[in-house]
Scaffold this motif. Structure first.
Motif, short mmCIF file in Angstrom:
data_model
loop_
_atom_site.label_atom_id
_atom_site.label_comp_id
_atom_site.label_asym_id
_atom_site.label_seq_id
_atom_site.Cartn_x
_atom_site.Cartn_y
_atom_site.Cartn_z
N VAL A 51 14.80 31.23 52.15
CA VAL A 51 13.51 31.08 51.45
C VAL A 51 12.98 32.44 51.00
CG1 VAL A 51 11.16 30.21 51.61
CG2 VAL A 51 13.02 28.96 52.69
N PHE A 52 13.23 33.48 51.78
CA PHE A 52 12.86 34.83 51.37
C PHE A 52 13.55 35.18 50.05
CE2 PHE A 52 14.17 39.33 51.30
CZ PHE A 52 12.93 39.95 51.30
N GLY A 53 14.84 34.85 49.94
CA GLY A 53 15.56 35.10 48.70
C GLY A 53 15.00 34.30 47.54
N MET A 86 9.39 35.57 42.23
CA MET A 86 8.54 36.70 41.87
C MET A 86 9.09 37.44 40.66
SD MET A 86 7.54 38.24 45.62
CE MET A 86 6.43 39.50 44.95
N ALA A 87 10.41 37.63 40.63
CA ALA A 87 11.03 38.30 39.47
C ALA A 87 10.87 37.45 38.22
CB ALA A 87 12.50 38.57 39.76
N ALA A 88 11.02 36.13 38.37
CA ALA A 88 10.91 35.23 37.21
C ALA A 88 9.50 35.26 36.63
CB ALA A 88 11.29 33.81 37.62
N PHE A 89 8.50 35.45 37.47
CA PHE A 89 7.11 35.48 37.00
C PHE A 89 6.61 36.92 36.84
CE2 PHE A 89 7.44 31.13 38.39
CZ PHE A 89 6.61 30.45 37.52
N ARG A 90 7.54 37.86 36.83
CA ARG A 90 7.26 39.27 36.56
C ARG A 90 6.22 39.85 37.52
NH1 ARG A 90 7.16 39.32 29.88
NH2 ARG A 90 9.26 38.45 29.63
N GLN A 135 8.80 41.85 55.34
CA GLN A 135 8.88 40.40 55.44
C GLN A 135 10.26 39.94 55.87
OE1 GLN A 135 8.43 36.97 52.19
NE2 GLN A 135 6.46 37.81 52.86
N LEU A 136 11.28 40.54 55.33
CA LEU A 136 12.64 40.16 55.71
C LEU A 136 12.87 40.36 57.21
CD1 LEU A 136 15.52 39.28 54.96
CD2 LEU A 136 16.03 41.69 54.49
N LEU A 137 12.36 41.45 57.76
CA LEU A 137 12.53 41.78 59.17
C LEU A 137 11.48 41.13 60.06
CD1 LEU A 137 13.43 45.56 58.82
CD2 LEU A 137 15.00 43.63 59.09
N LEU A 138 10.55 40.41 59.45
CA LEU A 138 9.50 39.67 60.17
C LEU A 138 8.63 40.60 61.03
CD1 LEU A 138 11.49 36.47 61.19
CD2 LEU A 138 9.86 36.75 59.31
N VAL A 139 8.22 41.69 60.43
CA VAL A 139 7.28 42.59 61.11
C VAL A 139 5.97 42.71 60.33
CG1 VAL A 139 9.11 43.92 62.22
CG2 VAL A 139 8.26 44.64 59.97
N GLN A 140 5.81 41.91 59.27
CA GLN A 140 4.64 42.06 58.40
C GLN A 140 3.32 41.78 59.09
OE1 GLN A 140 6.76 39.54 58.42
NE2 GLN A 140 6.19 37.85 57.07
N ALA A 141 3.33 40.91 60.10
CA ALA A 141 2.06 40.56 60.76
C ALA A 141 1.53 41.69 61.63
CB ALA A 141 2.24 39.30 61.61
N TRP A 142 2.37 42.68 61.91
CA TRP A 142 1.92 43.84 62.68
C TRP A 142 1.17 44.85 61.82
CZ3 TRP A 142 2.36 44.00 67.88
CH2 TRP A 142 3.28 43.14 68.49
N LEU A 193 8.61 26.31 52.68
CA LEU A 193 8.74 26.11 51.24
C LEU A 193 7.47 25.70 50.52
CD1 LEU A 193 12.15 24.23 51.29
CD2 LEU A 193 11.73 26.39 50.09
N HIS A 194 6.54 25.04 51.22
CA HIS A 194 5.46 24.37 50.50
C HIS A 194 4.58 25.33 49.70
CE1 HIS A 194 2.88 25.74 53.82
NE2 HIS A 194 1.86 25.49 53.02
#
Length: 389
Positions: free
Chosen positions: A95-97, A103-107, A118-125, A307-308
């Motif tokens: 889902v990250f991919g 995001m690229a499609a919508f510029r 986000q990929l490494l799941l540390v964003q909430a820190w 996904l939602h």
């Protein structure tokens, strides 16, 4: 009657996962502002109140309960971590991919630090909303999950040493921990700048809602409630009464300061509801949430959750939008059309969740969750309705 150890599956809790997903989905739809009439948009959002926060809190309590319930002390650390990561990471990476492609499609700008976090799941820190709102923003909750999974082997060792008659005291400690987080946020963190949609500052909101350490108290409550049921310490409260307590607590949230509305008031009734549903399953009593249709939807809940918001957010933008204060805002529609699009977004999210669950989640679990040989099992614990000595 079967013992709690013999009952491995808890269908009511699986059904509860999807029931909790509904307010989360609706909140994210409401935030899109799809109605042409501002009164409809605000009425929709205000009508949902803090139900989304209650739902997210239930996910963490459920996580603690279910992992404790299914834990086998004969398991190895390697086996435990392999199974946990097999359930979480494949869906997340896929889902990250997808989010990056959209995001690229919508510029949209794709910052490398944000993407890596986000990929490494540390964003909430990270107390920076450019990280928390990036890409598939709902994946912040996985930051909490991976921390809880990492600590769980140590947590369960301690939890299993608690005397059965003391377990309720420790449930109270976990609830007090949740309240303490809100109290620290309210009195020790700056009250400015205030978030646009809440009477709370950005730093207060981050501490209460996002920071993994703060959310661990809800996971711990789930752990203790599972041990209460397993050790025959349940108080006999039925799901209907537990749900009534949750509704009463939800009503109270509108009367307390905002930092306490998010989790503090409703977390204890949530723990009671989850445990009461588990006891019903152990005792063979059918609940509304244990019907096969809802259980099946519950099995799709993780994929649906991931996904939602992408479906809602990018589906909205796919109809066109305009720049407002430097941000792309999607179109709006009359009430009948907007309602039809909301239903369509739900159906599309559910279909996409089925695909992800069928072709990514299930194969990954089958591939990496196989357990090796184990020694003989320990004697079963006391029945859920029994009194432990």
């Amino acid at each position: 009657m079967q013992t709690a150890r013999q009952v491995r599956n808890l269908p009511s809790l699986t059904g509860l996962r999807f029931a909790a997903m509904l307010p989360v989905f609706l909140v994210h739809v409401a935030l899109e502002g799809v109605f042409s009439a501002d009164s409809a948009n605000w009425g929709f959002l205000n009508g949902l109140g803090t139900s989304g926060y209650v739902a997210v809190s239930s996910f963490f309590v459920l996580s603690g309960f279910v992992i404790t319930w299914s834990f086998d002390q004969r398991d190895t650390l390697r086996g435990f971590y392999r199974r946990r990561l097999a359930r979480v990471l494949p869906n997340h990476v896929v889902v990250f991919g997808i989010a990056l492609v959209l995001m690229a499609a919508f510029r949209m700008a794709v910052g490398l630090p944000n993407a890596l976090a986000q990929l490494l799941l540390v964003q909430a820190w990270i107390p920076d909303y450019s990280y928390l709102d990036f890409g598939n923003s709902v994946s912040w909750s996985l930051s909490v999950d991976v921390v809880f999974y990492g600590l769980f082997p140590a947590i369960i060792l301690v939890a299993r040493k608690i005397r059965p008659r003391h377990l309720w005291y420790w449930a109270g400690v976990a609830v007090l921990g949740v309240v303490l987080v809100s109290t620290v946020a309210m009195f020790l963190l700056p009250a400015e700048p205030v978030r646009p949609l809440g009477e709370i500052s950005e730093s207060q909101y981050w501490l209460i809602h996002f920071l993994p350490v703060s959310r661990l108290f809800e996971c711990l409550l789930g752990v203790v409630m599972a041990r209460i049921v397993q050790n025959g310490q349940w108080i006999g409260l039925r799901p209907l009464w537990a749900f009534a307590l949750l509704l009463a607590a939800y009503a109270i949230t509108f009367l307390v300061p905002y930092p306490y509305r998010l989790t503090s008031v409703t977390v204890a009734p949530l723990g009671l509801l989850i445990a009461s549903l588990a006891v019903a399953d152990v005792e063979g009593r059918r609940t509304l949430l244990s019907y096969r249709f809802l259980v099946r939807l519950g099995e799709l809940s993780y994929a649906f959750y991931l996904l939602h918001n992408l479906v809602v957010r990018f589906g909205h933008l796919a109809f066109g939008g305009e720049e407002v204060d430097g941000e792309t805002v999607g179109r709006t529609w009359s009430t009948p059309v907007a309602l039809a699009l909301i239903v369509a977004a739900f159906a599309l999210s559910l279909g996409a969740a089925w695909l992800l669950h069928t072709f990514v989640e299930k194969p990954a679990v089958r591939r990496w969750s196989k357990a090796g040989p184990r020694p003989p099992a320990e004697p079963a614990v006391a029945p859920a309705g029994a009194t432990a000595s």
